[in-house]
Design an enzyme around this catalytic site. Structure first.
Site, PDB file in Angstrom:
ATOM      1  CB  THR A 114      -0.876  -0.093   1.271  1.00  0.00           C
ATOM      2  OG1 THR A 114      -1.611  -1.300   1.207  1.00  0.00           O
ATOM      3  CG2 THR A 114      -1.792   1.074   1.470  1.00  0.00           C
TER       4      THR A 114
ATOM      5  CG  ASN B 266      -4.268  -6.726  -0.942  1.00  0.00           C
ATOM      6  OD1 ASN B 266      -3.988  -6.241   0.151  1.00  0.00           O
ATOM      7  ND2 ASN B 266      -4.640  -7.972  -1.083  1.00  0.00           N
TER       8      ASN B 266
ATOM      9  CB  SER C 114      -9.238  -1.324   4.210  1.00  0.00           C
ATOM     10  OG  SER C 114      -7.961  -0.732   4.215  1.00  0.00           O
TER      11      SER C 114
ATOM     12  N   GLY D 104       1.291  -1.135   4.784  1.00  0.00           N
ATOM     13  CA  GLY D 104       1.768  -2.233   5.631  1.00  0.00           C
ATOM     14  C   GLY D 104       0.709  -3.252   6.004  1.00  0.00           C
ATOM     15  N   GLY D 105      -0.405  -3.310   5.263  1.00  0.00           N
ATOM     16  CA  GLY D 105      -1.420  -4.329   5.535  1.00  0.00           C
ATOM     17  C   GLY D 105      -1.890  -4.243   6.976  1.00  0.00           C
TER      18      GLY D 105
END
Ligand code: GLY
Length: 592
Positions: free
Chosen positions: A403, A423, A474, A495-496
């Protein structure tokens, strides 16, 4: 004004591409003028790795941009200097990142943003991708009901309907000042004339060659017979054509006509689901930002469809009663309290959070300070709480890696915090033939089966199950802080699943540990997300004694090379914009 003078312009910004953009924006002329002012540098970029490791905060008086790529930062600063506001700079940086940071920058993905005007008006936009209308709950399961892991992560079926162009058009229509075409043009120039790739980009492109070949049998600019190397010129002609259509036709340039045809043809070739109707029906959503308080600061952050804002406020409320500043940064007690807060907030995330247009999120209950303080009552100082003993809170039912982030403030004090993604790095690896942009693999952010971890190891249940036209949950956490009614900080990161905890630590680093913006970004991080039950840490995040004490209590540590890439701006007491550009990437601060 700039406190820390770093004498060299980035080696990465070679003059050919730099000049292409600067020419259009009359940038060099503006720079020269500002350069004459005493103690003021128009631009400073951080260059080699030694400088990156010791990166110091930069300070600017009239506007600042911090983004994942020096070229995109340059575009944003030039727009501010020619009279654009923070929204104009945001739109220009967003499109520039789609060219110079294709692994995440995107027009084939989506994102979230928080807006705060200089007068204190707040807003947030959800331009997250949506599941195509033909999506089904069990579309990634085999006949035995088991997940086929790669199906939601790679290739055409992994793509959600992109939201970026719709989001930028709506943002500009509501708050923009300069003409739309002027804001898309710098990206178009970068795509047409090319830009020189960085070492990190060369490494990443080389690593993914087989994926690009597998998913793009008709070829793409990212495929190269010899290895990519730093300084190679990346020209993206098909993307330039798409950007030209977007520049000239706005929303229709992407969601209708030539580009829409390319997307649908690509879907047919690879077995994807996105249709012309999906594209035409896509709209970004303005949402009321979430607000909360932490030690005298007002925290303004992203509501669902991101889990980031709710989880961030939960974390801050959970740790507020504890003496973090007395214990010290990353001391064992500090880490224990923060990890236990994270364990609890991520358990709630898994059960309760999903697209608010489809699922009743118990937002009010999750944001009650008493609820979050109460959750910490089971903290045991002698022993790690096993995640198996922590479940999501129960509320009475009512009717009802990759991201990118950037932060912008203009000279009036308007601010934007924007996080965007396709993603994982380079999304689903599919470059739309003819249109030249990468598609997302955002469908993997849904819970493909209850309790099955996604790419980031996050689990989810019914709240985040796949449904037609639904947005996937998200972790993106674009955030703005106010102090005494004034703008104080603009912060966010990729960073998810680690996005939420990275923003959390960056805020705590400034408020509790008195770090400046760059120190707060540089500081080593750790992360816990309930499941898996372990603490991820960057090298040297904890001193060995602190780690040993925590291990003795039952905490398990898992080393990761890096966590987060925070790009943030702090407004100092004197009203100066102090930047923090993450040295973990090619992230760059600029301003004037
Ligand atoms: N795709 C990562 C996120 O949205 O959290």
């Amino acid at each position: 004004m700039q406190k820390t003078i770093i004498p060299k312009l980035s080696k990465r910004i070679k003059m050919s591409t730099f000049c292409a953009v600067a020419l259009f924006l009359n940038f060099s002329q503006a720079s020269a003028q500002v350069e004459k002012e005493k103690n003021v540098k128009a631009f400073e970029f951080l260059s080699n790795s030694t400088e990156k490791d010791n990166r110091k905060a930069l300070e600017f008086k009239k506007g600042a941009v911090v983004s994942a790529h020096p070229e995109a930062t340059a575009v944003g600063v030039a727009i501010l200097k020619k009279g654009g506001n923070a929204v104009d700079a945001t739109v220009a940086v967003k499109f520039a990142l789609a060219v110079v940071y294709p692994n995440a920058g995107n027009i084939g993905g989506g994102g979230f943003l928080i807006y705060r005007s200089e007068k204190g008006e707040l807003n947030s936009m959800d331009f997250r991708e949506k599941a195509p209308a033909l999506a089904q709950k069990d579309m990634y399961l085999d006949i035995n009901g088991n997940p086929i892991s790669e199906k939601s992560k790679e290739g055409h079926l992994a793509a959600g309907v992109p939201g970026t162009v719709a989001g930028m058009v709506e943002l500009h229509q509501k708050y923009g000042k300069l003409k739309w075409a002027e804001l898309v043009e710098p990206a178009l120039q970068l795509a047409t004339n090319g830009f020189k790739i960085t070492t990190q980009q060369a490494n990443e492109l080389n690593r993914l060659q087989s994926k690009f070949r597998q998913f793009n049998p008709l070829g793409t600019v990212f495929i190269k017979d010899e290895a990519w190397k730093e300084g190679d010129l990346l020209i993206q002609t098909e993307l330039a054509n798409t950007l030209k259509l977007v520049r000239d036709k706005g929303r229709a340039g992407f969601y209708e006509g030539e580009v829409a045809n390319y997307i649908v043809e690509e879907m047919k070739r690879g077995g994807g689901l996105i249709s012309k109707e999906d594209l035409k029906n896509y709209h970004a959503a303005w949402r009321k930002p979430i607000t909360g308080n932490y030690k005298g600061y007002k925290v303004i952050t992203m509501p669902p469809t991101s889990s980031g804002g709710i989880a961030l406020i939960q974390l801050l409320q959970s740790v507020e009663p504890y003496a973090l500043s007395k214990w010290g940064h990353n001391a064992d007690s500090t880490v224990q309290v923060m990890v236990e807060a994270e364990r609890r907030a991520y358990a709630d995330r898994a059960k309760h959070l999903g697209d608010p247009d489809f699922w009743k999120v118990p937002q009010k209950e999750l944001l009650e300070p008493a609820y979050n303080k109460g959750r910490m009552a089971t903290l045991n100082w002698n022993k790690a709480t096993p995640s198996t003993e922590i479940q999501a809170g129960e509320f009475a039912k009512k009717e009802s890696e990759e991201t990118t982030h950037f932060s912008v403030i203009d000279k009036e004090g308007n601010a934007i915090s924007l996080t965007t993604t396709i993603n994982t790095s380079y999304g689903n690896y599919v470059v739309v033939k003819g249109a030249g942009f990468l598609l997302n693999n955002e469908m993997d952010d849904f819970s493909v089966k209850p309790g099955t971890p996604n790419y980031f190891g996050l689990v989810g249940y019914e709240a985040n199950a796949i449904a037609p036209n639904k947005r996937m949950l998200s972790s993106m956490t674009p955030t703005i802080l106010e102090k005494n009614g004034k703008l104080s900080m603009v912060v966010g990161t990729p960073g998810g699943s680690t996005i939420i905890t990275s923003v959390f630590q960056t805020i705590v680093n400034v408020i509790d540990f008195g770090m400046d913006m760059q120190q707060a970004v540089n500081a080593k991080k750790f992360h816990h997300q309930w499941l898996p039950d372990r603490v991820d840490i960057e090298p040297n995040a904890l001193n060995p004694e602190a780690q040993q004490k925590l291990e003795a209590k039952g905490y398990t540590f898992y080393k990761r090379n890096s966590i987060g890439r925070v790009d943030a701006i702090l407004v100092t007491k004197k009203g100066i914009y102090q930047t923090g550009a993450d040295p973990r990437g090619d992230d760059t601060a600029g301003g004037w």
